[in-house]
Scaffold this active site. Structure first.
Site, PDB file in Angstrom:
ATOM      1  N   PHE A 148       0.709  -1.203   0.003  1.00 16.64           N
ATOM      2  CA  PHE A 148       0.087  -0.074  -0.138  1.00 16.64           C
ATOM      3  C   PHE A 148       0.704   1.379  -0.077  1.00 16.64           C
ATOM      4  O   PHE A 148       0.317   2.228  -0.461  1.00 16.64           O
ATOM      5  CB  PHE A 148      -0.928   0.066   1.079  1.00 16.64           C
ATOM      6  CG  PHE A 148      -0.266   0.416   2.322  1.00 16.64           C
ATOM      7  CD1 PHE A 148       0.142   1.619   2.918  1.00 16.64           C
ATOM      8  CD2 PHE A 148       0.336  -0.609   3.320  1.00 16.64           C
ATOM      9  CE1 PHE A 148       0.528   2.064   4.009  1.00 16.64           C
ATOM     10  CE2 PHE A 148       0.716  -0.194   4.695  1.00 16.64           C
ATOM     11  CZ  PHE A 148       1.048   1.114   4.754  1.00 16.64           C
ATOM     12  N   CYS A 280       9.581   1.588   3.485  1.00 12.46           N
ATOM     13  CA  CYS A 280      10.367   0.316   3.807  1.00 12.46           C
ATOM     14  C   CYS A 280      11.828   0.858   4.300  1.00 12.46           C
ATOM     15  O   CYS A 280      12.625   0.252   4.970  1.00 12.46           O
ATOM     16  CB  CYS A 280      10.577  -0.686   2.877  1.00 12.46           C
ATOM     17  SG  CYS A 280      11.358  -0.110   1.427  1.00 12.46           S
TER      18      CYS A 280
HETATM   19  P1  NAD Z   1       1.392  -6.674   3.113  1.00 12.16           P
HETATM   20  O1  NAD Z   1       2.313  -7.902   3.132  1.00 12.16           O
HETATM   21  O2  NAD Z   1       0.286  -6.693   4.159  1.00 12.16           O
HETATM   22  O3  NAD Z   1       0.824  -7.012   1.539  1.00 12.16           O
HETATM   23  C1  NAD Z   1       1.442  -6.847   0.615  1.00 12.16           C
HETATM   24  C2  NAD Z   1       0.569  -7.589  -0.716  1.00 12.16           C
HETATM   25  O4  NAD Z   1       0.507  -8.893  -0.369  1.00 12.16           O
HETATM   26  C3  NAD Z   1      -0.707  -6.766  -1.106  1.00 12.16           C
HETATM   27  O5  NAD Z   1      -0.862  -6.916  -2.132  1.00 12.16           O
HETATM   28  C4  NAD Z   1      -1.544  -7.933  -0.246  1.00 12.16           C
HETATM   29  O6  NAD Z   1      -3.009  -7.753  -0.948  1.00 12.16           O
HETATM   30  C5  NAD Z   1      -0.970  -9.193  -0.329  1.00 12.16           C
HETATM   31  N1  NAD Z   1      -1.174 -10.011   1.059  1.00 12.16           N
HETATM   32  C6  NAD Z   1      -1.245  -9.481   1.962  1.00 12.16           C
HETATM   33  N2  NAD Z   1      -1.512 -10.702   2.979  1.00 12.16           N
HETATM   34  C7  NAD Z   1      -1.246 -11.624   2.006  1.00 12.16           C
HETATM   35  C8  NAD Z   1      -1.127 -13.075   2.276  1.00 12.16           C
HETATM   36  N3  NAD Z   1      -1.319 -13.741   3.567  1.00 12.16           N
HETATM   37  N4  NAD Z   1      -1.073 -14.031   1.152  1.00 12.16           N
HETATM   38  C9  NAD Z   1      -0.823 -13.527   0.008  1.00 12.16           C
HETATM   39  N5  NAD Z   1      -0.751 -11.996  -0.222  1.00 12.16           N
HETATM   40  C10 NAD Z   1      -0.957 -11.449   0.721  1.00 12.16           C
HETATM   41  O7  NAD Z   1       2.070  -5.312   2.992  1.00 12.16           O
HETATM   42  P2  NAD Z   1       1.507  -3.950   3.252  1.00 12.16           P
HETATM   43  O8  NAD Z   1       1.007  -3.796   4.422  1.00 12.16           O
HETATM   44  O9  NAD Z   1       0.700  -3.518   1.966  1.00 12.16           O
HETATM   45  O10 NAD Z   1       2.994  -3.144   3.036  1.00 12.16           O
HETATM   46  C11 NAD Z   1       3.764  -2.772   4.155  1.00 12.16           C
HETATM   47  C12 NAD Z   1       4.842  -3.519   4.064  1.00 12.16           C
HETATM   48  O11 NAD Z   1       5.507  -3.620   3.032  1.00 12.16           O
HETATM   49  C13 NAD Z   1       5.750  -3.174   5.232  1.00 12.16           C
HETATM   50  O12 NAD Z   1       6.312  -4.441   5.837  1.00 12.16           O
HETATM   51  C14 NAD Z   1       7.048  -2.842   4.509  1.00 12.16           C
HETATM   52  O13 NAD Z   1       8.110  -2.627   5.101  1.00 12.16           O
HETATM   53  C15 NAD Z   1       6.913  -3.564   3.341  1.00 12.16           C
HETATM   54  N6  NAD Z   1       7.660  -2.999   1.905  1.00 12.16           N
HETATM   55  C16 NAD Z   1       8.781  -3.495   1.586  1.00 12.16           C
HETATM   56  C17 NAD Z   1       9.544  -2.800   0.658  1.00 12.16           C
HETATM   57  C18 NAD Z   1      10.832  -3.095   0.235  1.00 12.16           C
HETATM   58  O14 NAD Z   1      11.560  -2.688  -0.810  1.00 12.16           O
HETATM   59  N7  NAD Z   1      11.297  -4.057   1.086  1.00 12.16           N
HETATM   60  C19 NAD Z   1       8.994  -1.630  -0.057  1.00 12.16           C
HETATM   61  C20 NAD Z   1       7.850  -1.109   0.361  1.00 12.16           C
HETATM   62  C21 NAD Z   1       6.930  -1.808   1.658  1.00 12.16           C
END
Ligand code: NAD
Length: 488
Positions: A148, A280
């Protein structure tokens, strides 16, 4: 607004008939709803992409990148509308949304270099009369599942490279912020890109699993939390797919006594509280070394307390809300947990609201002092505007804090000593390092290099890594006897 799927060049409903509400986190007003896609919807998207691939991979790379030149132009023309959409659904300020779009566009620009970037290499006469060549060919249908916090930029870490190198691409954006992805695809459609080259499929876990299990999907790019990243990586690998899965983080900055106090405070405040701590690469821990402790802790508390928080669309606001009521609740529970572990609240933003806002998922900037290095708070990603202060006597001790973390996304050092900076660069066990920089986000032509629990895979997003990830190498060894030519 209804966020629909985009399959075969058409906007379409899902077969589930299920929707999820989209809410403005600053006002709690409804913004629309998003479809949730079924296994059948995913299958339709993948099969369409598979058919498009047979044609697209044969379109010369010099023609493929023309769509990206047009995309860049259209993104520039729609810049302000996109920024507003990001702010509305994600909560960040307009300035932050503009910054995100700029970084996304840089990836489009970089991928325009694909004719050069996907070149292979060769040798004449590896044996007498025998030549050897390496070609890069696309994989087929590839997928990106995105989080998100950067609803426009993160899809652009993948989409331009995937299609410029000849793949067909499916985006599954975060269900919390689907409107930016819809706008991106609307804009892409205006470039005249052939139907089926890019599809948009909305949904949550079930939709992701359908993509991961589909036999025709060849590669999966994921960005999100570490638990899901690890799960996606293993499930994708179990069905023989390539996977690059970027996870969460717990990013420390180290401040040495010789650091420039004013500059460092400004940068660290922006790293910790910018985007409401939902990057992140957000700074989550400041390790204050020796005599940096007292002046820096005072300066950062002042910066936290004076940050202007409010609605991201309003002028002069420096920080918006977090993305949802659930996120606010999770962050506030973690602040409580830290206090329970003995941390002292130097600035406590929990349960406080910015003036004039009686609604919205706001958490004000928070600084916690005396956080135990081995406690839960110091090791858990908060993903909110909360900075923990830790103390160290030496740079070795500070490096120990960094290197014992389960995460390895980023670490930064603030100093005026070149020797200390060199040592830090060399010995910190993280993939992205900042020296007097607070958010060392790699440019589009460098990989976004998370390590440890922050990344599962080997080739990262962006730049040359993206080209490697989206292509497979074919090596050809060939012999042409000169004797044969004499026949003609
Ligand atoms: P999230 O893991 O909840 O969701 C990410 C994606 O995965 C979404 O499209 C969601 O629909 C899907 N998803 C969620 N739960 C799932 C499951 N159980 N099985 C399969 N798919 C699933 O993450 P978020 O809350 O959207 O984003 C925040 C996180 O992303 C933070 O931990 C942040 O550090 C990380 N992030 C990392 C980077 C990087 O480059 N390392 C960049 C941006 C964000």
């Amino acid at each position: 607004m209804d966020a629909l799927n985009f399959i075969n060049g058409q906007w379409c409903h899902s077969t589930t008939g299920e929707w999820l509400a989209i809410t403005n986190p600053a006002t709690e007003e409804p913004l629309g709803r998003v479809v949730l896609s079924s296994v059948d919807d995913v299958d339709q998207a993948v099969q369409t992409a598979g058919r498009a691939y047979d044609v697209w991979r044969r379109v010369p790379v010099t023609e493929r990148i023309q769509y990206l030149f047009r995309l860049k132009q259209l993104l520039e023309e729609n810049f302000e509308d996109l920024a507003r959409t990001i702010t509305l659904e994600c909560g960040k300020t307009l300035a932050e949304a503009r910054g995100e779009i700029r970084r996304g566009i840089e990836n489009v620009e970089t991928a325009c270099g694909m004719p050069l970037m996907m070149q292979g290499y060769n040798n004449e006469d590896i044996a007498r009369g025998v030549d050897e060549h390496l070609y890069r060919q696309p994989l087929g249908v590839v997928v990106a599942i995105t989080p998100f916090n950067f609803p426009l930029m993160i899809p652009l870490w993948f989409l331009p490279y995937a299609i410029a190198s000849g793949n067909c691409f499916i985006l599954k954006p975060s269900e919390k912020v689907p409107l930016s992805a819809v706008k991106l695809i609307e804009i892409l459609h205006q470039t005249g890109l052939p139907a089926g080259v890019v599809q948009l499929v909305h949904g949550r876990k079930a939709t992701v699993e359908a993509l991961l299990d589909h036999p025709e999907v060849r590669a999966v790019s994921f960005v999100g939390s570490s638990t899901v990243a690890k799960y996606v990586y293993s499930r994708a690998a179990a069905s023989g797919k390539r996977a690059q899965c970027q996870g969460g983080a717990k990013n420390p900055v180290v401040i040495l006594p010789d650091a420039d106090l004013e500059m460092t405070t400004k940068i660290v405040a922006e790293g910790a509280f910018g985007c409401a701590g939902q990057r992140c690469l957000a700074t989550s821990i400041a390790v204050l070394v020796g005599s940096a402790q007292q002046p820096f802790s005072e300066a950062i508390c002042d910066a936290a307390a004076s940050r202007r928080v409010g609605y991201g669309l309003d002028a002069d606001v420096e920080m918006g809300p977090v993305v949802s009521a659930e996120s606010k609740q999770r962050i506030e529970q973690l602040i409580e947990l830290g206090l329970g572990e003995g941390a002292a609240p130097r600035v406590n933003g929990k349960a406080r609201r910015p003036n004039g806002h009686d609604r919205g998922s706001f958490v004000l900037p928070t600084v916690l002092d005396n956080v135990a290095p081995s406690g839960t708070l110091a090791r858990t990603e908060i993903f909110g505007p909360v900075l923990s202060l830790l103390y160290a006597d030496t740079i070795d001790e500070a490096l120990g804090v960094i290197n014992s973390s389960p995460y390895g996304n980023m670490a930064c050092l603030f100093t005026t000593s070149g020797a200390a900076a060199r040592r830090f660069r060399n010995e910190s066990v993280v993939g992205n390092v900042g020296i007097n920089i607070g958010v060392p986000a790699p440019m589009a032509f460098y990989p976004f290099s998370g390590w440890k629990e922050s990344f599962f895979g080997d080739l990262h997003a962006q730049g040359r890594h993206a080209v490697e990830f989206y292509t497979q190498t074919k090596v050809v060894v060939e012999r042409w006897h000169t004797a044969w030519s004499r026949k003609f």
